[in-house]
Scaffold this active site. Sequence first.
Site, short mmCIF file in Angstrom:
data_model
loop_
_atom_site.label_atom_id
_atom_site.label_comp_id
_atom_site.label_asym_id
_atom_site.label_seq_id
_atom_site.Cartn_x
_atom_site.Cartn_y
_atom_site.Cartn_z
N CYS A 2 0.95 -0.99 0.24
CA CYS A 2 0.08 -0.08 0.01
C CYS A 2 0.98 1.25 0.10
O CYS A 2 1.88 1.67 -0.69
CB CYS A 2 -0.99 0.03 1.02
SG CYS A 2 -2.53 1.14 1.05
N HIS A 99 -3.36 -5.67 1.14
CA HIS A 99 -3.18 -6.19 2.41
C HIS A 99 -3.54 -7.54 2.74
O HIS A 99 -4.39 -7.96 1.88
CB HIS A 99 -4.15 -5.24 3.33
CG HIS A 99 -3.73 -3.61 3.26
ND1 HIS A 99 -2.92 -3.24 4.19
CD2 HIS A 99 -4.11 -2.78 2.03
CE1 HIS A 99 -2.76 -1.98 3.77
NE2 HIS A 99 -3.60 -1.72 2.65
#
Length: 155
Positions: A2, A99
């Site tokens: 991310c 994630h």
Amino acid sequence: ICGGFQMLGNTISDPDGIEGVAEMVPGLGLLNVDTVLAPHKVLRPVDGTLANTQACVAGYEIHAGRTFGEGLSRPFLKLKDALDGAVSPDGRLFGCYVHGLFNAPEARAAILAPCGITSNGIAHDIFVDQRLDEVAAALEQHLDVPGLMQLSGLA
């Protein structure tokens, strides 16, 4: 992963001032990608495979922005509906938006193997449940749980 993926690139631009002052900042320049932050936040579950091993992955994306550039021609993940991430030309560095990659034993083992690390092979959710059961057992042993429930109005 991310924001770390974004920082591995050449630049991060925030033309609308989403994260503060509208500006462009240099990244680490380790992946040949650039990111432009945008007001629309991506939030979705995803699944697919690691591009180099076909190990199954599942997780979620939650990010504001779009990453583009030549580095995306070597994707890290093949999701069911898109490619994600980038791998350095020498294959030693990667970044992606997903994630939860380390939750599945197969994917974790495939990611750690090139570093000479062996995964324990335990699914993350099972490991977490086992640890929570241990905490619950210790609380039951050392606390007056019925008394606490009564004090809190839950019993």
